[in-house]
Write a protein that holds these residues in place. Structure first.
Motif, PDB file in Angstrom:
ATOM      1  N   LYS A   1     -43.759  55.777 102.221  1.00  0.00           N
ATOM      2  CA  LYS A   1     -44.976  56.579 102.354  1.00  0.00           C
ATOM      3  C   LYS A   1     -44.653  58.020 102.012  1.00  0.00           C
ATOM      4  CE  LYS A   1     -48.644  58.012 105.550  1.00  0.00           C
ATOM      5  NZ  LYS A   1     -49.697  57.767 104.545  1.00  0.00           N
TER       6      LYS A   1
ATOM      7  N   ASP B   1     -46.266  62.220 101.461  1.00  0.00           N
ATOM      8  CA  ASP B   1     -47.308  63.172 101.834  1.00  0.00           C
ATOM      9  C   ASP B   1     -46.950  64.517 101.225  1.00  0.00           C
ATOM     10  OD1 ASP B   1     -49.601  64.149 102.932  1.00  0.00           O
ATOM     11  OD2 ASP B   1     -48.850  64.238 104.990  1.00  0.00           O
TER      12      ASP B   1
ATOM     13  N   ASN C   1     -56.862  69.576  96.856  1.00  0.00           N
ATOM     14  CA  ASN C   1     -57.007  68.216  96.342  1.00  0.00           C
ATOM     15  C   ASN C   1     -56.675  68.121  94.854  1.00  0.00           C
ATOM     16  OD1 ASN C   1     -57.695  66.999  98.781  1.00  0.00           O
ATOM     17  ND2 ASN C   1     -59.852  67.537  98.563  1.00  0.00           N
TER      18      ASN C   1
ATOM     19  N   LYS D   1     -52.860  67.824  94.873  1.00  0.00           N
ATOM     20  CA  LYS D   1     -52.463  66.495  95.343  1.00  0.00           C
ATOM     21  C   LYS D   1     -52.788  65.421  94.314  1.00  0.00           C
ATOM     22  CE  LYS D   1     -52.646  67.260 100.337  1.00  0.00           C
ATOM     23  NZ  LYS D   1     -53.270  66.831 101.626  1.00  0.00           N
TER      24      LYS D   1
ATOM     25  N   GLY E   1     -49.279  58.466  98.695  1.00  0.00           N
ATOM     26  CA  GLY E   1     -49.799  57.207  99.214  1.00  0.00           C
ATOM     27  C   GLY E   1     -48.686  56.429  99.872  1.00  0.00           C
TER      28      GLY E   1
ATOM     29  N   ASP F   1     -53.463  57.502  98.090  1.00  0.00           N
ATOM     30  CA  ASP F   1     -54.319  58.427  98.806  1.00  0.00           C
ATOM     31  C   ASP F   1     -55.562  58.727  97.970  1.00  0.00           C
ATOM     32  OD1 ASP F   1     -52.491  58.474 100.825  1.00  0.00           O
ATOM     33  OD2 ASP F   1     -51.820  60.548 100.484  1.00  0.00           O
ATOM     34  N   THR F   2     -56.585  59.291  98.608  1.00  0.00           N
ATOM     35  CA  THR F   2     -57.819  59.602  97.886  1.00  0.00           C
ATOM     36  C   THR F   2     -57.554  60.520  96.709  1.00  0.00           C
ATOM     37  OG1 THR F   2     -59.102  59.365  99.924  1.00  0.00           O
ATOM     38  CG2 THR F   2     -60.138  60.568  98.103  1.00  0.00           C
TER      39      THR F   2
ATOM     40  N   SER G   1     -54.540  61.482  94.451  1.00  0.00           N
ATOM     41  CA  SER G   1     -53.179  61.095  94.099  1.00  0.00           C
ATOM     42  C   SER G   1     -53.145  60.659  92.647  1.00  0.00           C
ATOM     43  CB  SER G   1     -52.704  59.951  94.999  1.00  0.00           C
ATOM     44  OG  SER G   1     -51.495  59.391  94.519  1.00  0.00           O
TER      45      SER G   1
END
Length: 433
Positions: free
Chosen positions: A295, A297, A328, A331, A337, A364-365, A367
């Motif tokens: 995972k 981040d 965003n 990212k 994710g 992720d939303t 990514s």
């Protein structure tokens, strides 16, 4: 021309080392390289392998005549390992002369490994230079000529750094009842391999902890996938890893300066990238199983006001679905994710291996894993069969068939939308000397 220069350099290095140390051939085992011994118990090993490769890709709802095939030299690798007579110092130098890439790296660098290790004790070792990192998933511990299937999993290509330059510490401590504990520590530049230009961002720090409840694997089996040696007793390693890249300038930490951002004073301001994971490897009597979870981040600085384009110019546009959203947008260019990969197989005494793998990516939303051309494919199902032509990893031929879930909407390699899913067939021949 570049390959020729590297080949000539290797010849000069070997000639000089052999002449200076009066090294003579000691042993040779097919698939394990040539072992030389010099005065004072100085050892050097020369090894390598070649992997010609074929791949065919087609889409389920497109005319079969539109399938795309390619043939290439997947890997052509040479490696030199050596150690001092007192076994305190070790070194490795490895190159890939194919010009190909490993697990979809952004660059096809020829230099793979270049490091020196020092054994403080029989249990603690320090390494400095460029090598595979301990903070990647377990599959990256394993050499490409020992893979259970034709290619590494999609988890690896999505999240792995593969190689880094820095300081690596590792230990091996025996516990009660034959168990072992292996801690690892990593401090690197955080930009993948050796950086020849400006080194962007800060350092990457991380570590790993492995536990082997049933003792050590036989003959480096922890670092090779299929159970060629057919472990006589069950062997298991379970591990966890963590890393934080302070100021990353690429999607996942492989290439320095690939993605840059600036603040209002035109100073670099880069996001931090954190990665955690757990994994295991089990082997017994020809059976092997590998499981991995990872995972990632990111933390985006609030002072970013500009982004640097590929041509070096800057822009203040951070459009995300019609809205200016710096966090965003940043990212959306990173590999964010989670994913898990599970594979298992059985190697028969006849040398035939049957293997299977399932890989799942959950983006992720915001990514780059949502990019329809390269990713946006949540599920990968692979079946493979291999024939080992020797009682080692010296020679084998492998084939695999992968079904790729394209239900989230995918593009072909040219960026054109495709209906349906993907089928990928791969064949590879490995010859190791």
């Amino acid at each position: 021309m570049k390959i020729l220069k590297i080949s000539v350099l290797l010849v000069f290095i070997l000639s000089g080392v052999f002449a200076e140390a009066q090294i003579k051939l000691d042993t040779y085992k097919f698939g394990e390289g040539l072992n030389f011994r010099g005065d004072g118990d100085y050892n050097i090993q020369l090894s390598g392998f070649v992997q010609p490769y074929m791949e065919t890709k087609r889409y389920t709802e497109v005319d079969e005549n539109s399938s795309v095939s390619r043939f290439r030299m997947r890997r052509l690798r040479l490696r030199i390992d050596g150690n001092s007579g007192n076994q305190k110092f070790n070194y490795r130098f490895a190159v890939d002369l194919s010009g190909s890439t490993e697990a979809d790296t952004e660059t096809g660098d020829y230099l793979l490994d270049a490091f020196v290790s020092y054994n403080f004790t029989n249990r603690i070792r320090a390494t400095f230079g460029q090598r595979s990192t301990y903070t990647d998933n377990r599959e990256l511990f394993m050499s490409s000529n020992t893979l259970q299937l034709v290619e590494r999993s999609r988890l690896t290509s999505a999240f792995a750094t593969i190689r880094e330059f820095g300081l690596f510490l590792d230990g091996r401590f025996r516990m009660g009842r034959g168990a072992y504990l292996k801690p690892y520590f990593v401090l690197t530049n955080g930009d993948g391999g050796n950086v020849f230009g400006k080194d962007h961002g800060g350092l990457k720090i991380g570590g790993r902890l492995d536990y082997l409840p049933f003792g050590l694997f036989t003959y480096f089996g922890q670092f090779r996938q299929a159970d060629v040696v057919r472990e006589l007793t069950p062997k298991l390693v379970v591990g966890a890893h963590y890393s934080k890249n302070n100021g990353m300038s690429s999607r996942r930490g492989r290439e320095s300066g690939a993605i840059l951002y600036l603040d209002a004073n035109d100073e670099e301001s880069l996001p931090d990238y954190t990665k955690i994971g757990v994994d295991f490897l089990f082997k017994y009597n020809g059976f092997s199983a590998l499981g991995e979870y990872i995972k990632s981040d990111a933390s985006v600085p609030t002072d970013i006001t500009q982004r640097v384009r590929n041509n070096g110019t800057t822009s203040t546009n951070f459009d995300v679905d019609g809205t200016q959203d710096v966090e965003n947008y940043v990212k959306g260019r990173m590999m964010l994710g989670e994913a898990y990969n599970f594979q298992l197989g059985y190697l028969f005494k006849s040398g035939i291996s049957v293997d299977g793998r399932y890989t799942h990516l959950n983006a992720d939303t915001n990514s780059f894993l949502n990019n329809a051309t390269f990713y946006n494919r949540p599920n990968y199902y692979t079946l493979g069969v291999s024939k080992y032509l020797s009682r080692s990893y010296g020679a084998k031929i492998q084939a695999s068939h992968t079904y790729v879930d394209g239900s989230d909407g995918i593009n072909d390699n040219n960026g054109n939308p495709i209906s349906g899913n993907e089928w990928i067939t791969r064949v590879i021949l490995t010859l190791t000397f």
